[in-house]
Design a protein around this motif. Structure first.
Motif, PDB file in Angstrom:
ATOM      1  N   PHE A 183     -32.546  60.119  29.665  1.00 43.82           N
ATOM      2  CA  PHE A 183     -31.459  60.261  28.699  1.00 43.82           C
ATOM      3  C   PHE A 183     -31.953  60.037  27.269  1.00 43.82           C
ATOM      4  N   LEU A 184     -32.776  59.012  27.067  1.00 44.80           N
ATOM      5  CA  LEU A 184     -33.312  58.737  25.734  1.00 44.80           C
ATOM      6  C   LEU A 184     -34.229  59.862  25.263  1.00 44.80           C
ATOM      7  N   LEU A 185     -35.012  60.435  26.169  1.00 47.49           N
ATOM      8  CA  LEU A 185     -35.860  61.575  25.799  1.00 47.49           C
ATOM      9  C   LEU A 185     -35.012  62.756  25.354  1.00 47.49           C
ATOM     10  N   ALA A 186     -33.934  63.027  26.090  1.00 50.45           N
ATOM     11  CA  ALA A 186     -33.067  64.145  25.731  1.00 50.45           C
ATOM     12  C   ALA A 186     -32.393  63.912  24.382  1.00 50.45           C
ATOM     13  N   VAL A 187     -31.881  62.695  24.167  1.00 50.61           N
ATOM     14  CA  VAL A 187     -31.223  62.385  22.885  1.00 50.61           C
ATOM     15  C   VAL A 187     -32.225  62.472  21.732  1.00 50.61           C
ATOM     16  N   SER A 188     -33.431  61.967  21.933  1.00 42.94           N
ATOM     17  CA  SER A 188     -34.448  62.018  20.884  1.00 42.94           C
ATOM     18  C   SER A 188     -34.828  63.455  20.560  1.00 42.94           C
ATOM     19  N   CYS A 189     -34.959  64.289  21.578  1.00 41.42           N
ATOM     20  CA  CYS A 189     -35.291  65.697  21.329  1.00 41.42           C
ATOM     21  C   CYS A 189     -34.173  66.407  20.578  1.00 41.42           C
ATOM     22  N   LEU A 190     -32.917  66.107  20.940  1.00 40.92           N
ATOM     23  CA  LEU A 190     -31.792  66.712  20.218  1.00 40.92           C
ATOM     24  C   LEU A 190     -31.759  66.247  18.769  1.00 40.92           C
ATOM     25  N   TYR A 191     -32.017  64.973  18.547  1.00 41.22           N
ATOM     26  CA  TYR A 191     -32.029  64.470  17.172  1.00 41.22           C
ATOM     27  C   TYR A 191     -33.159  65.096  16.359  1.00 41.22           C
ATOM     28  N   LEU A 192     -34.344  65.179  16.938  1.00 39.50           N
ATOM     29  CA  LEU A 192     -35.461  65.776  16.227  1.00 39.50           C
ATOM     30  C   LEU A 192     -35.206  67.260  15.954  1.00 39.50           C
ATOM     31  N   GLY A 193     -34.599  67.945  16.927  1.00 41.70           N
ATOM     32  CA  GLY A 193     -34.263  69.349  16.696  1.00 41.70           C
ATOM     33  C   GLY A 193     -33.239  69.509  15.591  1.00 41.70           C
ATOM     34  N   TYR A 194     -32.239  68.619  15.570  1.00 38.43           N
ATOM     35  CA  TYR A 194     -31.238  68.678  14.501  1.00 38.43           C
ATOM     36  C   TYR A 194     -31.867  68.422  13.140  1.00 38.43           C
ATOM     37  N   CYS A 195     -32.699  67.392  13.054  1.00 38.52           N
ATOM     38  CA  CYS A 195     -33.358  67.086  11.777  1.00 38.52           C
ATOM     39  C   CYS A 195     -34.243  68.246  11.332  1.00 38.52           C
ATOM     40  N   PHE A 239     -43.371  67.323   3.077  1.00 41.50           N
ATOM     41  CA  PHE A 239     -42.611  68.224   3.946  1.00 41.50           C
ATOM     42  C   PHE A 239     -43.447  68.711   5.135  1.00 41.50           C
ATOM     43  N   SER A 240     -44.705  69.042   4.887  1.00 42.75           N
ATOM     44  CA  SER A 240     -45.556  69.525   5.983  1.00 42.75           C
ATOM     45  C   SER A 240     -45.786  68.423   7.019  1.00 42.75           C
ATOM     46  N   ILE A 241     -45.923  67.170   6.561  1.00 42.32           N
ATOM     47  CA  ILE A 241     -46.082  66.058   7.496  1.00 42.32           C
ATOM     48  C   ILE A 241     -44.817  65.865   8.314  1.00 42.32           C
ATOM     49  N   PHE A 242     -43.670  66.027   7.681  1.00 44.90           N
ATOM     50  CA  PHE A 242     -42.396  65.936   8.397  1.00 44.90           C
ATOM     51  C   PHE A 242     -42.319  67.010   9.483  1.00 44.90           C
ATOM     52  N   GLN A 243     -42.711  68.224   9.172  1.00 42.62           N
ATOM     53  CA  GLN A 243     -42.666  69.303  10.152  1.00 42.62           C
ATOM     54  C   GLN A 243     -43.599  69.025  11.331  1.00 42.62           C
ATOM     55  N   VAL A 244     -44.844  68.651  11.023  1.00 46.86           N
ATOM     56  CA  VAL A 244     -45.816  68.402  12.085  1.00 46.86           C
ATOM     57  C   VAL A 244     -45.373  67.235  12.957  1.00 46.86           C
ATOM     58  N   THR A 245     -44.848  66.176  12.329  1.00 45.99           N
ATOM     59  CA  THR A 245     -44.424  64.997  13.080  1.00 45.99           C
ATOM     60  C   THR A 245     -43.269  65.309  14.024  1.00 45.99           C
ATOM     61  N   SER A 246     -42.248  65.976  13.499  1.00 52.15           N
ATOM     62  CA  SER A 246     -41.075  66.272  14.331  1.00 52.15           C
ATOM     63  C   SER A 246     -41.415  67.241  15.455  1.00 52.15           C
ATOM     64  N   ILE A 247     -42.224  68.274  15.166  1.00 51.49           N
ATOM     65  CA  ILE A 247     -42.594  69.237  16.207  1.00 51.49           C
ATOM     66  C   ILE A 247     -43.474  68.577  17.264  1.00 51.49           C
ATOM     67  N   CYS A 248     -44.432  67.763  16.838  1.00 52.18           N
ATOM     68  CA  CYS A 248     -45.338  67.097  17.782  1.00 52.18           C
ATOM     69  C   CYS A 248     -44.575  66.149  18.698  1.00 52.18           C
ATOM     70  N   LEU A 249     -43.756  65.281  18.121  1.00 54.36           N
ATOM     71  CA  LEU A 249     -43.027  64.307  18.926  1.00 54.36           C
ATOM     72  C   LEU A 249     -42.021  64.989  19.842  1.00 54.36           C
ATOM     73  N   GLY A 250     -41.302  65.972  19.314  1.00 53.91           N
ATOM     74  CA  GLY A 250     -40.333  66.677  20.145  1.00 53.91           C
ATOM     75  C   GLY A 250     -40.989  67.425  21.292  1.00 53.91           C
ATOM     76  N   SER A 251     -42.127  68.061  21.041  1.00 59.42           N
ATOM     77  CA  SER A 251     -42.823  68.806  22.100  1.00 59.42           C
ATOM     78  C   SER A 251     -43.310  67.868  23.202  1.00 59.42           C
ATOM     79  N   VAL A 252     -43.868  66.725  22.814  1.00 57.08           N
ATOM     80  CA  VAL A 252     -44.349  65.769  23.808  1.00 57.08           C
ATOM     81  C   VAL A 252     -43.191  65.236  24.647  1.00 57.08           C
ATOM     82  N   TYR A 253     -42.073  64.918  24.015  1.00 56.38           N
ATOM     83  CA  TYR A 253     -40.928  64.393  24.753  1.00 56.38           C
ATOM     84  C   TYR A 253     -40.346  65.450  25.694  1.00 56.38           C
ATOM     85  N   ILE A 254     -40.352  66.706  25.275  1.00 61.72           N
ATOM     86  CA  ILE A 254     -39.863  67.775  26.152  1.00 61.72           C
ATOM     87  C   ILE A 254     -40.758  67.905  27.376  1.00 61.72           C
ATOM     88  N   LEU A 255     -42.070  67.784  27.189  1.00 61.63           N
ATOM     89  CA  LEU A 255     -42.996  67.874  28.319  1.00 61.63           C
ATOM     90  C   LEU A 255     -42.879  66.675  29.247  1.00 61.63           C
TER      91      LEU A 255
END
Length: 390
Positions: free
Chosen positions: A215-227, A262-278
């Motif tokens: 559940f926490l992984l799903a919520v975190s991925c949704l939050y990162l996707g929203y951001c 901004f580029s660090i924000f993009q890389v961070t959110s994509i990296c963390l979200g991708s790992v949590y999805i996997l």
């Protein structure tokens, strides 16, 4: 004859397990290897990314760069940067209108939201540590101790049979009586494990922990996707400092600004979200593993005299505490000193030419000690006979 008996006694003495020189309870792992890796990734990755973001902030000195007019002094330019960073409002037309609907607050709170995610990801492991780990520790300590003691009792049984042969008594009669009366079988461990099949506390806590983590992984991925989607195209925006300075004619209505990180924000959110999805399918896979028995350890310990959970088909539905305990026994296999001995004996039994005569570790050790007593058939009333007595 005496040399053979002495060699047999030495062999049996060496087969005995030494007493542990420290408490096993201190060395037990109360988390599965996969769970430790999950905790390291889910908690450690956001903390690592937060440290990178703060390090970039300290090195860059500012998170925003505004293009002030050329007639502004250095102090005025710093003031513009500070005001635009504090507001982080992107204007489309008039400054005082749609400010709230165009706020870029995500950039400001994103590093702290990663800290919140890291703390939240640690909560399932706290649930397991305080709700289930103490009970699991007691179960593992007792079972490991009984497994090793049962192995040692089997070896001492063979030592006693060797002494009977040395005193010119027939160990076959003793072995017949021991088998028929079950003198040297140790039902305490087997009954305890069977009792654990009727308990469901540990497995319920384990499932709740993994569902909570999912559940926490799903919520975190949704939050990162929203951001990410909320501010994906807004690394450049128009900022207004005209509010409160309307009489100042030399202050422009709009000042273009650019986010430095901004580029660090993009890389961070994509990296963390991708790992949590996997990690989501990995958690589901571990939950599905509870739907089947892990029989590798049980098959090895079938060589103990009274460990018949498999041969007697005493295993029921795998959704119980015994299945969880078996998984943790595999994770703490280095603490089960008898496992390596029995693994070797099980391998030697499989390649032995008379493996049909070997039922338990007692049968195997009597062959090694030179007694060579045959195993009685379970479907026959014939008594075992002595073969090639020394």
């Amino acid at each position: 004859m005496s040399i053979a008996h002495t060699a047999g006694n030495y062999m049996l003495s060496d087969a005995l397990l030494p007493e542990p020189n420290r408490s096993r309870a201190k060395g037990l792992h109360l988390e599965l290897p996969c769970d430790r890796i999950m905790k390291f990734v889910t908690v450690g990755l956001p903390l690592f990314l937060v440290s990178l973001m703060f390090a970039q902030e300290f090195s860059a000195g500012t998170q925003i760069s505004c293009f002030s007019p050329s007639n502004f002094t250095a102090e005025q330019s710093h003031f513009v940067d500070a005001v635009c960073w504090d507001s982080l409002l992107r204007y489309n037309s008039e400054p005082a209108r749609d400010a709230a609907s165009n706020s870029l607050w995500v950039f400001k709170v994103f590093p702290y939201s990663l800290l919140v995610i890291a703390v939240a990801m640690f909560l399932p492991y706290l649930l397991w540590k305080y709700a289930a780990a103490p009970s699991l520790n007691c179960d593992l300590f007792f079972i490991i101790d009984e497994l090793d003691k049962s192995y040692n009792r089997s070896i001492r049984l063979v030592q006693y049979m060797v002494k009977l042969q040395q005193s010119e008594e027939d160990p076959e009669d003793f072995w017949e009586e021991a088998r028929s009366e079950r003198y040297f079988e140790f039902p305490l461990l087997e009954r305890y494990l069977t009792c654990k099949q009727r308990s469901h506390y540990l497995i319920i806590i384990y499932v709740l922990r993994n569902l909570f983590l999912l559940f926490l992984l799903a919520v975190s991925c949704l939050y990162l996707g929203y951001c990410h989607l909320q501010v994906f195209f807004y690394d450049k925006f128009r900022c207004s400092i005209k509010e409160g300075l309307r009489e100042e004619s030399d202050v422009p209505d709009w000042i273009p600004c650019k986010l430095v990180f901004f580029s660090i924000f993009q890389v961070t959110s994509i990296c963390l979200g991708s790992v949590y999805i996997l990690l989501g399918p990995v958690v589901l896979y571990h939950l599905l593993q509870l739907c089947q028995w892990d029989k590798r350890l049980l098959s090895i310990y079938e060589m103990l005299p009274a460990f018949d959970l498999l041969s007697k088909k005493m295993l029921t539905c795998p959704f119980n505490d015994l299945n969880i305990i078996l998984l943790f026994l595999r994770a703490n296999i280095s603490e089960v000193k008898s496992f390596s001995r029995l693994s070797v004996l099980s391998t030697l039994k499989d390649i032995s030419p008379n493996k049909e005569s070997i039922d338990t570790v007692v049968d195997f050790m009597t062959l090694l000690a030179g007694l060579q007593l045959a195993k009685p058939k379970h479907n026959s009333n014939l008594l075992p006979k002595v073969r090639n007595k020394l």
